[in-house]
Design a protein around this motif. Structure first.
Motif, mmCIF file in Angstrom:
data_model
loop_
_atom_site.group_PDB
_atom_site.id
_atom_site.type_symbol
_atom_site.label_atom_id
_atom_site.label_comp_id
_atom_site.label_asym_id
_atom_site.label_seq_id
_atom_site.Cartn_x
_atom_site.Cartn_y
_atom_site.Cartn_z
ATOM 1 N N ASP A 28 0.804 -1.217 0.000
ATOM 2 C CA ASP A 28 0.000 0.000 0.000
ATOM 3 C C ASP A 28 0.846 1.280 0.000
ATOM 4 N N ILE A 29 1.995 1.288 0.655
ATOM 5 C CA ILE A 29 2.787 2.519 0.718
ATOM 6 C C ILE A 29 4.173 2.429 0.077
ATOM 7 N N LEU A 51 9.157 4.412 -1.752
ATOM 8 C CA LEU A 51 8.101 4.772 -0.817
ATOM 9 C C LEU A 51 7.179 5.740 -1.541
ATOM 10 N N LYS A 52 5.882 5.464 -1.524
ATOM 11 C CA LYS A 52 4.935 6.349 -2.203
ATOM 12 C C LYS A 52 4.948 7.715 -1.531
ATOM 13 N N TYR A 56 3.692 10.686 6.349
ATOM 14 C CA TYR A 56 3.317 9.577 7.221
ATOM 15 C C TYR A 56 3.566 9.983 8.666
ATOM 16 N N GLN A 60 4.237 5.803 12.701
ATOM 17 C CA GLN A 60 4.318 4.699 11.738
ATOM 18 C C GLN A 60 5.742 4.424 11.261
ATOM 19 N N ILE A 64 6.917 1.089 9.150
ATOM 20 C CA ILE A 64 7.302 1.219 7.729
ATOM 21 C C ILE A 64 8.712 0.686 7.521
#
Length: 92
Positions: A28-29, A51-52, A56, A60, A64
C-alpha cells in the motif's frame, strides 16, 4: 526512493549453483524490486525500493522501516560452489 546495485565476482574455480528469481512486491505505501543477473563470472544484484509520496505519521516510522526491511529480503539465497570438471563430466 533507494536504488542500489552490487556486483559479486565469483572466486576462480567457483560457479553459480542457484540464482534466485527476481522479486517484485507492491504494498500500500511502497514497492520493492530485486533483480539477479548472471554475467560470466559475476552476479549483479539490483534493488529498488520506492516509498509512495505523502506524509506519514511519526508513529508509523518503525512499522514502515520494518516492513521495508522484511520485503527487501527473499527467502532464497544466491548459492555458489567450487567448480569441478569431474563433477560436470560425470554421467556424460
Amino acid at each position: 526512493m533507494e536504488e542500489s546495485t552490487i556486483t559479486i565476482k565469483l572466486p576462480n574455480g567457483y560457479k553459480v549453483e542457484f540464482l534466485p528469481e527476481d522479486v517484485y512486491k507492491k504494498y500500500d505505501i511502497f514497492t520493492v524490486s530485486i533483480t539477479y543477473i548472471l554475467k560470466g563470472e559475476s552476479v549483479a544484484i539490483s534493488s529498488d525500493r520506492r516509498l509512495k509520496g505523502g506524509t506519514y505519521p511519526k508513529a508509523q516510522y518503525n512499522e514502515i522501516r520494518e516492513r521495508l526491511k522484511k520485503a527487501s529480503y527473499g527467502t532464497e539465497r544466491l548459492l555458489w560452489s567450487p567448480y569441478s570438471m569431474d563433477k560436470e563430466t560425470q554421467g556424460h
